[in-house]
Design an enzyme around this catalytic site. Structure first.
Site, mmCIF file in Angstrom:
data_model
loop_
_atom_site.group_PDB
_atom_site.id
_atom_site.type_symbol
_atom_site.label_atom_id
_atom_site.label_comp_id
_atom_site.label_asym_id
_atom_site.label_seq_id
_atom_site.Cartn_x
_atom_site.Cartn_y
_atom_site.Cartn_z
ATOM 1 N N HIS A 194 84.604 35.670 103.126
ATOM 2 C CA HIS A 194 83.253 35.114 102.990
ATOM 3 C C HIS A 194 82.791 34.403 104.268
ATOM 4 O O HIS A 194 81.611 34.143 104.426
ATOM 5 C CB HIS A 194 83.210 34.154 101.786
ATOM 6 C CG HIS A 194 83.392 34.879 100.478
ATOM 7 N ND1 HIS A 194 82.342 35.207 99.648
ATOM 8 C CD2 HIS A 194 84.487 35.381 99.878
ATOM 9 C CE1 HIS A 194 82.793 35.864 98.593
ATOM 10 N NE2 HIS A 194 84.099 35.971 98.706
ATOM 11 N N ASP B 296 78.079 30.784 110.278
ATOM 12 C CA ASP B 296 78.075 30.923 108.821
ATOM 13 C C ASP B 296 78.331 32.383 108.461
ATOM 14 O O ASP B 296 77.743 33.271 109.082
ATOM 15 C CB ASP B 296 76.705 30.493 108.257
ATOM 16 C CG ASP B 296 76.823 29.826 106.903
ATOM 17 O OD1 ASP B 296 77.756 30.182 106.155
ATOM 18 O OD2 ASP B 296 75.992 28.946 106.596
HETATM 19 P P1 ADP Z 1 78.697 27.760 101.626
HETATM 20 O O1 ADP Z 1 79.351 28.833 100.783
HETATM 21 O O2 ADP Z 1 79.265 27.627 103.007
HETATM 22 O O3 ADP Z 1 78.628 26.437 100.942
HETATM 23 P P2 ADP Z 1 76.177 29.215 101.139
HETATM 24 O O4 ADP Z 1 74.807 28.886 101.609
HETATM 25 O O5 ADP Z 1 76.560 30.633 101.354
HETATM 26 O O6 ADP Z 1 77.172 28.205 101.849
HETATM 27 O O7 ADP Z 1 76.284 28.948 99.561
HETATM 28 C C1 ADP Z 1 76.056 27.691 99.054
HETATM 29 C C2 ADP Z 1 75.634 27.767 97.587
HETATM 30 O O8 ADP Z 1 75.720 26.457 97.047
HETATM 31 C C3 ADP Z 1 74.187 28.216 97.398
HETATM 32 O O9 ADP Z 1 74.073 28.935 96.194
HETATM 33 C C4 ADP Z 1 73.411 26.891 97.315
HETATM 34 O O10 ADP Z 1 72.242 26.923 96.523
HETATM 35 C C5 ADP Z 1 74.431 25.964 96.696
HETATM 36 N N1 ADP Z 1 74.274 24.623 97.280
HETATM 37 C C6 ADP Z 1 74.505 24.266 98.558
HETATM 38 N N2 ADP Z 1 74.240 22.969 98.745
HETATM 39 C C7 ADP Z 1 73.816 22.500 97.555
HETATM 40 C C8 ADP Z 1 73.367 21.219 97.101
HETATM 41 N N3 ADP Z 1 73.286 20.204 97.945
HETATM 42 N N4 ADP Z 1 73.026 21.082 95.804
HETATM 43 C C9 ADP Z 1 73.073 22.149 94.977
HETATM 44 N N5 ADP Z 1 73.470 23.373 95.355
HETATM 45 C C10 ADP Z 1 73.837 23.550 96.615
#
Ligand code: ADP
Length: 464
Positions: free
Chosen positions: A154, A358
């Site tokens: 991922h 990312d």
């Molecule tokens: P990572 O897997 O590195 O955290 P991604 O953007 O690929 O980054 O996925 C993050 C997921 O978590 C997304 O579905 C996003 O909506 C959710 N998310 C990230 N930060 C928050 C937050 N502060 N509150 C709620 N959901 C979050």
């Protein structure tokens, strides 16, 4: 006969109906075709159960393996998150090497391999997720397992030039080659993997696109992960027109939603917003920036440091620019329910997704899915998010260039409706076309093998 699917990931849904994009997609997939999901028990225990522990009720089996507090420190915090995560996100300065952590990582992987070997039937398909389990197929092959084993990373794939920073860099290619299929987020990740094997005297790239190393043959391909755009859009609709921030009419909103992580480029983003405020003309609309970033991996120093840096950056900027009736940066340091996130993304005129590195970044896709197509906001997207390979109609920025990001903010806030609609329509079409079901289906079809008869493939009819 349909083949059974066995999924391995560090996190596992612990309730019957899990929340969250990827977890939901894999849950639906297993609910459809049956199978087994193996993951790490959420809390370390002093005396681990020797086998797998069955958890929850679902249409498929879920089971966890235990780890001790010492293994949690070495396998999870030490090796996975203080060696592999910074290496794969090009932060070699944050790598912390400790032989005991590597030992714990290898020992946990070897133990999980033994537990799986006992479970697997000859025809099962195994799908391993993420950097916590890089050596899993290698360990399984050593135990004589010949099943098809797929892997999906991922995160970004590391650059060849950075690999010597990995203490196990000599066996890393063997770990990869033990899988049948290595799935990566983007074409540039595939290029990085090919580069690693190109400079490896023991590897050859075959005419059919596969790679061979020491007799092991495997394939590496990109499968950019997606979201369920319609479902996320519906959540944004449900949130309704009320603005939870109660901003005055005409005031613009910029939003960032991230896990608090040094790879997300949050300090640069704060500085870019500050540079935009510095240069704002009196005629420009007032704009508030909402950053939601709940702490993650708070046991690690690098994560505590980034939190302190952000708190000081937001304090500095608000100190300079705030007025009696306006706080320019609102920084929320805790998780926000998914439905509310969808509503806030819908309300925001600009989505700031500016990581320094990312794998994909799903928030970029969620921002697009949450918009009102008749009056959409503008996505500002880093070149270094995997999503930028597909989402070319966003305003693409270099997250290291604060002035360029400040200019992009200004351009986004003044973009005419026609251009916003055109860009958004093209982005939404792409996000819809390559959603999460497309991802699971394509990956599994490829893992099963292009020559497999239809009845040997996992059936995803309901998920289509
Ligand atoms: P990572 O897997 O590195 O955290 P991604 O953007 O690929 O980054 O996925 C993050 C997921 O978590 C997304 O579905 C996003 O909506 C959710 N998310 C990230 N930060 C928050 C937050 N502060 N509150 C709620 N959901 C979050």
């Amino acid at each position: 006969m349909t083949r059974r699917l066995v999924i391995v990931s560090n996190r596992i849904p612990t309730e019957a109906e899990p929340a969250g994009g990827l977890i939901v997609a894999l849950h639906e997939c297993l609910t459809e075709i049956g199978g087994l999901w193996v993951g790490c028990a959420p809390d370390p225990v002093d005396v681990p159960t020797p086998g797998l522990t069955q958890i929850g009720e679902a249409a498929y089996r879920r089971a966890t393996f235990d780890i001790t507090p010492l293994e949690h420190e070495g396998f999870y915090l030490g090796y996975a998150n203080s060696v592999l995560w910074p290496l794969f996100h090009r932060r070699l300065d944050l790598i912390s090497v400790d032989g005991r952590h590597a030992e714990a990582y290898l020992a946990v992987n070897a133990r999980v391999a033994r537990l799986l070997a006992d479970e697997l039937a000859p025809d099962d398909l195994l799908w391993v997720h993420d950097y916590h389990f890089l050596p899993l197929a290698y360990e399984l092959r050593r135990l004589g397992v010949t099943n098809r084993i797929g892997f999906f990373l991922h995160t970004p794939f590391p650059m060849s030039a950075d690999l010597p920073a990995l203490p196990q860099s000599d066996v890393f290619p063997d770990w990869m080659a033990a899988f049948d299929l290595v799935g990566l987020q983007t074409e540039r990740d595939v290029a990085a993997l090919l580069e690693m094997f190109r400079s490896d005297p023991e590897a050859e790239i075959l005419l059919n696109g596969k790679l061979r190393r020491r007799g092991a043959e495997f394939q590496a391909m990109s499968f950019p992960i997606g979201i369920n755009a319609d479902e996320f859009g519906a959540q944004a609709d449900l949130a309704g027109p009320d603005d939870p921030l109660a901003l005055p009419a005409g005031e613009k909103l910029l939003i960032g939603v991230d896990r608090l992580d040094y790879s997300k480029g949050l300090v640069n983003r704060f500085e870019a917003f500050g540079a935009y405020l510095d240069r704002r003309d009196d005629g420009d609309p007032r704009a508030t920036f909402l950053q939601i970033a709940p702490p993650s991996r708070g046991d690690l120093e690098a994560y505590r440091d980034i939190r302190a840096e952000l708190e000081s950056a937001s304090g500095r900027l608000n100190g300079t620019h705030a007025a009696l009736d306006w706080i320019p940066i609102q920084y929320i340091c805790r998780p926000v329910p998914r439905g509310q996130v969808a509503g806030l993304l819908r309300r925001a005129d600009v989505g700031l997704v500016t990581p320094l590195a990312d794998g994909m970044n799903l928030v970029a896709k969620e921002y697009v899915a949450a918009q009102d197509p008749g009056d959409p906001g503008v996505l500002i997207l880093s070149h270094f998010a995997g999503a930028s390979e597909q989402m070319t109609q966003a305003l693409c920025v270099n997250p290291y260039d604060i002035d360029e990001m400040a200019d992009a903010i200004r351009q986004a806030l003044s973009m005419p409706l026609r251009e916003r609609k055109d860009r958004h329509a093209a982005l939404l079409a792409g996000v819809r076309e390559r959603g999460i079901t497309w991802w699971t289906q394509n990956y599994l079809a490829r893992l099963t093998g292009p020559d497999a008869p239809d009845d040997a493939r996992p059936s995803l009819a309901r998920a289509v």
